[in-house]
Design a protein around this motif. Structure first.
Motif, short mmCIF file in Angstrom:
data_model
loop_
_atom_site.label_atom_id
_atom_site.label_comp_id
_atom_site.label_asym_id
_atom_site.label_seq_id
_atom_site.Cartn_x
_atom_site.Cartn_y
_atom_site.Cartn_z
N UNK A 319 40.16 8.10 23.21
CA UNK A 319 41.08 7.01 22.94
C UNK A 319 40.70 6.21 21.71
N UNK A 320 39.39 6.03 21.49
CA UNK A 320 38.92 5.22 20.37
C UNK A 320 39.22 5.89 19.03
N UNK A 321 39.05 7.20 18.95
CA UNK A 321 39.38 7.91 17.71
C UNK A 321 40.85 7.74 17.35
N UNK A 322 41.72 7.78 18.35
CA UNK A 322 43.15 7.61 18.09
C UNK A 322 43.50 6.17 17.74
N UNK A 323 42.85 5.22 18.40
CA UNK A 323 43.10 3.82 18.09
C UNK A 323 42.67 3.49 16.65
N UNK A 324 41.54 4.02 16.22
CA UNK A 324 41.07 3.82 14.84
C UNK A 324 42.07 4.43 13.86
N UNK A 325 42.58 5.61 14.21
CA UNK A 325 43.58 6.27 13.37
C UNK A 325 44.85 5.42 13.27
N UNK A 326 45.27 4.84 14.40
CA UNK A 326 46.49 4.02 14.42
C UNK A 326 46.36 2.81 13.51
N UNK A 327 45.15 2.28 13.38
CA UNK A 327 44.92 1.14 12.49
C UNK A 327 44.99 1.57 11.02
N UNK A 328 44.48 2.75 10.71
CA UNK A 328 44.44 3.23 9.34
C UNK A 328 45.80 3.72 8.83
N UNK A 329 46.64 4.26 9.72
CA UNK A 329 47.87 4.93 9.30
C UNK A 329 49.01 3.94 9.05
N UNK A 330 49.83 4.17 7.99
CA UNK A 330 51.01 3.34 7.76
C UNK A 330 52.01 3.48 8.91
N UNK A 331 52.76 2.42 9.19
CA UNK A 331 53.69 2.41 10.31
C UNK A 331 54.69 3.56 10.24
N UNK A 332 55.22 3.82 9.04
CA UNK A 332 56.28 4.82 8.89
C UNK A 332 55.73 6.25 8.92
N UNK A 333 54.39 6.39 9.01
CA UNK A 333 53.79 7.73 9.04
C UNK A 333 52.85 7.90 10.24
N UNK A 334 53.08 7.13 11.29
CA UNK A 334 52.19 7.16 12.45
C UNK A 334 52.08 8.56 13.05
N UNK A 335 53.23 9.17 13.37
CA UNK A 335 53.20 10.49 14.02
C UNK A 335 52.65 11.55 13.08
N UNK A 336 52.99 11.45 11.78
CA UNK A 336 52.45 12.39 10.80
C UNK A 336 50.93 12.27 10.75
N UNK A 337 50.43 11.03 10.77
CA UNK A 337 48.99 10.80 10.75
C UNK A 337 48.31 11.42 11.97
N UNK A 338 48.90 11.23 13.15
CA UNK A 338 48.34 11.85 14.35
C UNK A 338 48.39 13.38 14.23
N UNK A 339 49.45 13.88 13.61
CA UNK A 339 49.57 15.32 13.41
C UNK A 339 48.46 15.86 12.53
N UNK A 340 48.16 15.16 11.43
CA UNK A 340 47.08 15.57 10.53
C UNK A 340 45.75 15.56 11.28
N UNK A 341 45.51 14.49 12.03
CA UNK A 341 44.27 14.35 12.81
C UNK A 341 44.11 15.51 13.80
N UNK A 342 45.15 15.76 14.59
CA UNK A 342 45.07 16.83 15.59
C UNK A 342 44.98 18.21 14.94
N UNK A 343 45.67 18.38 13.82
CA UNK A 343 45.64 19.67 13.14
C UNK A 343 44.25 19.98 12.60
#
Length: 392
Positions: A319-343
């Protein structure tokens, strides 16, 4: 009118957690038994196990960046979640009818396609539905629900194995039922958050260059760590190697998941206070120590001790890795950012699992886990010097 909260969290966060609970019941009825099915029933090598798990997870991860980008472009997170969970539920009976390792690979491939489609939109729904100061708690709650399912799943598998005299195929068939329930919850209870008027922007670019420097540095950290974070199937095989009987493997997994479930939400809330970077660093160091212990485990008691500690690590990190990612990622690219992370994390799993299998077959189990320990330590050092300190 303010949205009514459930346990202090938005309804989407709560019901998304419930979806993950049921899907993880389904997944964890299957996952800890697949390596035993491959090696014990179908007679495959450890390298083959690594290839199957690596290909399956890499497939999911490659799809996550595209599903994340598509979710941001269309604003249709619920639709992609429904498709993804539905595909995974449909894959369960395919493992039950498998008679060759390639058929198992096909079933795992289909299952991971579903995971690849659903994960980034699901994570983005949680971010969309949560205040910034509660991101750690929200993702921790989600991981807790997910992991409660991972406690129940192996428990059901254990009971079915006892009643059916080790009929693995029966367990695989039965795992379809909770998967169907998960899909029904999405359809009935998850509500799509409509974009505000004027909020829609040009379609997000499918490129990591469109993200800032701290995000890109974080992705490099995740890549280094993931190269040593091979499939948990090898932990299951080492448990058996250390003397845990096949019937008790699901119980060891239940113990791991109980600790994981109980620790995820409080450790997520703690990360909100101490900072996501500090918690992630601590988790990398703990992972390194755990794998050092697993490398030299030689009796069942070692496994009974190390698996619960591994649950603490999981509670600290997911959960912490994703929360940190959510803080770093722009609002309009949230899902794309999670996609890059998971990929990135999933693509690294393919070489990680192949290397792990090769080391096991050619040197020994200890070499596999020493390798994982060293890569986690390397990720911690790199993150310590490059990661941005950012509390929610």
């Amino acid at each position: 009118m303010a949205e009514r909260k459930i346990f202090g969290l938005g309804k989407n966060v709560f019901f998304t957690g419930l979806v993950s609970l049921f899907m993880d019941i389904s997944s964890e009825m299957v996952y800890p038994l697949v390596p035993l099915f491959l090696t014990g029933v179908l007679g495959t090598t450890k390298t083959t196990v690594g290839i199957i798990e690596g290909i399956a997870e890499a497939t999911a991860s490659i799809l996550k960046v595209f599903s994340g980008w598509l979710s941001d472009k269309l604003g249709k997170r619920k639709f992609l979640m429904t498709i993804g969970y539905g595909v995974s539920a449909a894959s369960r009976p395919l493992i039950a009818v498998s008679n060759t390792w390639f058929q198992v690979l096909t079933a795992r491939f289909i299952d991971r396609v579903g995971k690849g489609v659903r994960t980034s939109p699901r994570d983005a729904i949680i971010a969309d539905s949560t205040e910034k100061e509660k991101l750690g708690l929200a993702y921790g709650f989600h991981r807790s629900m997910d992991t409660i399912g991972a406690v129940i799943g192996p428990g059901i598998a254990f009971a079915l194995l006892l009643l059916s005299k080790d009929n693995l195929r029966l367990v695989f068939y039965a795992s379809t039922i909770p998967g169907i329930i998960a899909v029904a919850i999405i359809i009935l209870f998850i509500k799509e958050k409509k974009r505000a008027v004027g909020e829609a922007k040009a379609p997000p670019r499918l490129s990591i260059s469109s993200f800032n420097g701290p995000f890109r540095s974080y992705i490099v950290v995740i890549a280094i760590f993931s190269l040593g974070n091979f499939a948990d199937a090898f932990l299951v095989l080492q448990a058996e190697n250390a003397g845990i009987s096949r019937e008790l493997i699901p119980i060891v997994y239940v113990l791991f998941n109980i600790v994981y479930a109980l620790s995820s939400a409080p450790l997520g809330a703690l990360a909100d206070k101490v900072g996501f970077k500090n918690m992630i660093l601590a988790s990398f160091l703990l992972y390194s120590l755990i794998y050092l212990g697993v490398a030299f485990s030689s009796s069942p008691i070692h496994i009974w001790i190390l698996f619960p500690i591994y649950g603490v690590y999981k509670g600290m990190t997911d959960g912490t890795q994703k929360a940190y990612l959510a803080v770093l990622a722009p609002k309009e690219q949230k899902a794309t950012a999670f996609g890059v992370y998971h990929t990135v994390s999933g693509v690294m799993l393919l070489p990680a699992s192949i290397i792990a299998g090769f080391l096991w077959d050619n040197i020994g189990p200890y070499a596999t886990f020493l390798y994982g320990s060293a890569m986690s330590l390397a990720a911690a050092v790199f993150f310590a010097f490059t990661g941005r300190q950012d509390r929610a």
